[in-house]
Design an enzyme around this catalytic site. Structure first.
Site, PDB file in Angstrom:
ATOM      1  CE  LYS A  13      -2.017  -1.101   3.904  1.00 14.98           C
ATOM      2  NZ  LYS A  13      -1.296  -2.355   4.251  1.00 14.98           N
ATOM      3  NE  ARG A  87      -4.645  -1.043  10.217  1.00 11.30           N
ATOM      4  CZ  ARG A  87      -3.581  -0.680   9.511  1.00 11.30           C
ATOM      5  NH1 ARG A  87      -3.635   0.323   8.677  1.00 11.30           N
ATOM      6  NH2 ARG A  87      -2.480  -1.343   9.651  1.00 11.30           N
ATOM      7  NE  ARG A 126       7.825  -1.632   6.175  1.00 15.98           N
ATOM      8  CZ  ARG A 126       6.506  -1.616   6.349  1.00 15.98           C
ATOM      9  NH1 ARG A 126       5.717  -1.197   5.381  1.00 15.98           N
ATOM     10  NH2 ARG A 126       5.976  -2.024   7.469  1.00 15.98           N
ATOM     11  NE  ARG A 155       6.021   0.603   9.845  1.00 19.02           N
ATOM     12  CZ  ARG A 155       4.873   0.446   9.151  1.00 19.02           C
ATOM     13  NH1 ARG A 155       4.765   0.969   7.940  1.00 19.02           N
ATOM     14  NH2 ARG A 155       3.872  -0.212   9.664  1.00 19.02           N
ATOM     15  NE  ARG A 166       2.321  -4.156  11.202  1.00 17.46           N
ATOM     16  CZ  ARG A 166       3.370  -4.027  10.395  1.00 17.46           C
ATOM     17  NH1 ARG A 166       4.558  -4.469  10.772  1.00 17.46           N
ATOM     18  NH2 ARG A 166       3.230  -3.474   9.223  1.00 17.46           N
TER      19      ARG A 166
HETATM   20  P1  AP5 Z   1       4.801  -1.414   1.828  1.00 19.78           P
HETATM   21  O1  AP5 Z   1       4.371  -0.707   0.591  1.00 19.78           O
HETATM   22  O2  AP5 Z   1       5.549  -0.662   2.845  1.00 19.78           O
HETATM   23  O3  AP5 Z   1       3.563  -2.212   2.463  1.00 19.78           O
HETATM   24  P2  AP5 Z   1       2.260  -1.686   3.210  1.00 19.78           P
HETATM   25  O4  AP5 Z   1       1.105  -2.375   2.588  1.00 19.78           O
HETATM   26  O5  AP5 Z   1       2.247  -0.194   3.238  1.00 19.78           O
HETATM   27  O6  AP5 Z   1       2.512  -2.311   4.623  1.00 19.78           O
HETATM   28  P3  AP5 Z   1       2.455  -1.628   6.073  1.00 19.78           P
HETATM   29  O7  AP5 Z   1       3.267  -2.510   6.973  1.00 19.78           O
HETATM   30  O8  AP5 Z   1       2.828  -0.184   6.043  1.00 19.78           O
HETATM   31  O9  AP5 Z   1       0.959  -1.795   6.378  1.00 19.78           O
HETATM   32  P4  AP5 Z   1       0.270  -1.677   7.716  1.00 19.78           P
HETATM   33  O10 AP5 Z   1      -1.143  -1.592   7.277  1.00 19.78           O
HETATM   34  O11 AP5 Z   1       0.594  -2.744   8.680  1.00 19.78           O
HETATM   35  O12 AP5 Z   1       0.922  -0.385   8.388  1.00 19.78           O
HETATM   36  P5  AP5 Z   1       0.420   1.110   8.586  1.00 19.78           P
HETATM   37  O13 AP5 Z   1       1.573   1.998   8.515  1.00 19.78           O
HETATM   38  O14 AP5 Z   1      -0.766   1.363   7.747  1.00 19.78           O
HETATM   39  O15 AP5 Z   1       5.669  -2.672   1.349  1.00 19.78           O
HETATM   40  C1  AP5 Z   1       6.293  -3.532   2.298  1.00 19.78           C
HETATM   41  C2  AP5 Z   1       7.697  -3.914   1.808  1.00 19.78           C
HETATM   42  O16 AP5 Z   1       7.566  -4.656   0.590  1.00 19.78           O
HETATM   43  C3  AP5 Z   1       8.595  -2.716   1.472  1.00 19.78           C
HETATM   44  O17 AP5 Z   1       9.886  -3.044   1.882  1.00 19.78           O
HETATM   45  C4  AP5 Z   1       8.501  -2.597  -0.067  1.00 19.78           C
HETATM   46  O18 AP5 Z   1       9.703  -2.072  -0.620  1.00 19.78           O
HETATM   47  C5  AP5 Z   1       8.290  -4.049  -0.470  1.00 19.78           C
HETATM   48  N1  AP5 Z   1       7.454  -4.199  -1.675  1.00 19.78           N
HETATM   49  C6  AP5 Z   1       6.353  -3.468  -2.022  1.00 19.78           C
HETATM   50  N2  AP5 Z   1       5.845  -3.898  -3.190  1.00 19.78           N
HETATM   51  C7  AP5 Z   1       6.634  -4.957  -3.583  1.00 19.78           C
HETATM   52  C8  AP5 Z   1       6.606  -5.825  -4.719  1.00 19.78           C
HETATM   53  N3  AP5 Z   1       5.701  -5.714  -5.686  1.00 19.78           N
HETATM   54  N4  AP5 Z   1       7.560  -6.804  -4.775  1.00 19.78           N
HETATM   55  C9  AP5 Z   1       8.495  -6.917  -3.808  1.00 19.78           C
HETATM   56  N5  AP5 Z   1       8.573  -6.106  -2.720  1.00 19.78           N
HETATM   57  C10 AP5 Z   1       7.650  -5.138  -2.611  1.00 19.78           C
HETATM   58  O19 AP5 Z   1      -0.086   1.048  10.103  1.00 19.78           O
HETATM   59  C11 AP5 Z   1       0.840   0.923  11.159  1.00 19.78           C
HETATM   60  C12 AP5 Z   1       0.128   0.911  12.491  1.00 19.78           C
HETATM   61  O20 AP5 Z   1      -0.581   2.165  12.667  1.00 19.78           O
HETATM   62  C13 AP5 Z   1      -0.953  -0.166  12.660  1.00 19.78           C
HETATM   63  O21 AP5 Z   1      -0.410  -1.406  13.064  1.00 19.78           O
HETATM   64  C14 AP5 Z   1      -1.831   0.472  13.734  1.00 19.78           C
HETATM   65  O22 AP5 Z   1      -1.260   0.353  14.996  1.00 19.78           O
HETATM   66  C15 AP5 Z   1      -1.814   1.959  13.331  1.00 19.78           C
HETATM   67  N6  AP5 Z   1      -2.928   2.281  12.404  1.00 19.78           N
HETATM   68  C16 AP5 Z   1      -2.813   2.742  11.128  1.00 19.78           C
HETATM   69  N7  AP5 Z   1      -4.016   2.902  10.561  1.00 19.78           N
HETATM   70  C17 AP5 Z   1      -4.930   2.528  11.508  1.00 19.78           C
HETATM   71  C18 AP5 Z   1      -6.339   2.444  11.519  1.00 19.78           C
HETATM   72  N8  AP5 Z   1      -7.057   2.770  10.425  1.00 19.78           N
HETATM   73  N9  AP5 Z   1      -6.945   2.028  12.657  1.00 19.78           N
HETATM   74  C19 AP5 Z   1      -6.238   1.700  13.764  1.00 19.78           C
HETATM   75  N10 AP5 Z   1      -4.877   1.746  13.809  1.00 19.78           N
HETATM   76  C20 AP5 Z   1      -4.238   2.153  12.693  1.00 19.78           C
HETATM   77 MG    MG Z   2       2.394   1.276   4.733  1.00 16.82          MG
END
Ligand code: AP5
Ligand code: MG
Length: 211
Positions: A13, A87, A126, A155, A166
């Site tokens: 994402k 989410r 990552r 992170r 997660r």
């Molecule tokens: P990346 O693009 O970073 O993946 P992502 O889907 O963004 O994964 P996240 O870990 O950021 O998602 P998340 O939902 O857990 O975290 P968020 O920050 O939203 O890609 C991952 C890796 O893969 C990278 O190294 C990239 O280079 C690689 N990659 C990408 N595409 C690729 C491909 N095609 N091939 C190979 N490699 C590839 O949330 C974090 C925390 O915030 C949550 O745990 C929660 O505590 C809080 N939070 C956020 N939003 C909410 C909400 N709505 N409600 C409650 N708590 C929330």
């Molecule tokens: Mg992300």
């Protein structure tokens, strides 16, 4: 256009959303990134959220709804791509109501489909740029040579125990959101495997023809 980019942790994402935002002239809104910014700035909201995000639990819904609403209002007419929000079904209902009362409904919810083994592999190697927030992967998407290792960080929630938690929370609380949007005819499912450019092209094509 008003888009949600949906998928499990590590689906891509945060990699795809900024590219799509540039291509379709949308505001990229990542609730995870907004929370991490508040933590870095040590605001009261950041202090409260830190206890949840470091070990991979969801932050409290009222807090996240408020962050999302403020950002959606700032985006205004430009439109947005939401990354990591909604989410839970509760958040999805809340977003539906906010948009109905103040804006137009979502055009589409893009769901990135990636195997759980691939997401673990992606998250454990990552690295994130301290200033730009750009996501890299030490093997699959390595940082360019001009970026020094000291400019990157891992992170706190990318350690094995937090990754496991997660993914469990995703299965229990977040995965049902996909059905919510399927029932409402908004869901577009996209294969999230293959190169970053291939995934980008698939999403762009689907948005250009369906959204
Ligand atoms: P990346 O693009 O970073 O993946 P992502 O889907 O963004 O994964 P996240 O870990 O950021 O998602 P998340 O939902 O857990 O975290 P968020 O920050 O939203 O890609 C991952 C890796 O893969 C990278 O190294 C990239 O280079 C690689 N990659 C990408 N595409 C690729 C491909 N095609 N091939 C190979 N490699 C590839 O949330 C974090 C925390 O915030 C949550 O745990 C929660 O505590 C809080 N939070 C956020 N939003 C909410 C909400 N709505 N409600 C409650 N708590 C929330
Ligand atoms: Mg992300």
């Amino acid at each position: 256009m008003r888009i949600v980019l949906f998928g499990p942790p590590g689906a891509g994402k945060g990699t795809q959303a900024p590219r799509l935002a540039r291509a379709f002239d949308l505001k990229h809104i990542s609730t995870g990134e907004l929370i991490r910014e508040a933590v870095r700035a040590d605001t009261p909201l950041g202090k409260e959220a830190k206890r949840y995000i470091d070990d991979g639990r969801l932050a409290p819904t009222p807090l996240v709804n408020q962050l999302a609403e403020d950002a959606i209002r700032r985006a205004g007419e430009q439109g947005f791509i939401l990354d990591g929000y909604p989410r839970t079904i509760e958040q999805a209902d809340w977003l539906t109501e906010l948009l109905e009362q103040n804006f137009k409904p979502l055009n589409a919810v893009v769901s990135l489909k990636v195997d759980v083994e691939a997401t673990v592999q992606r998250l454990s190697r990552r690295r994130v740029h301290k200033v730009t927030g750009e996501n890299f992967h030490l093997d699959f998407n390595p940082p360019p040579p001009e970026i020094d290792a000291s400019e990157l960080y891992q992170r706190d929630d990318d350690h094995p125990e937090a990754i496991r938690r997660r993914l469990q929370i995703y299965d229990k609380q977040t995965a049902p959101v996909e059905g919510y949007y399927r029932e409402r005819g908004k869901l577009i499912e996209i294969a999230g495997e293959g190169s970053i450019d291939d995934v980008f092209n698939r999403i762009s094509e689907a948005l250009s023809t369906n959204a």
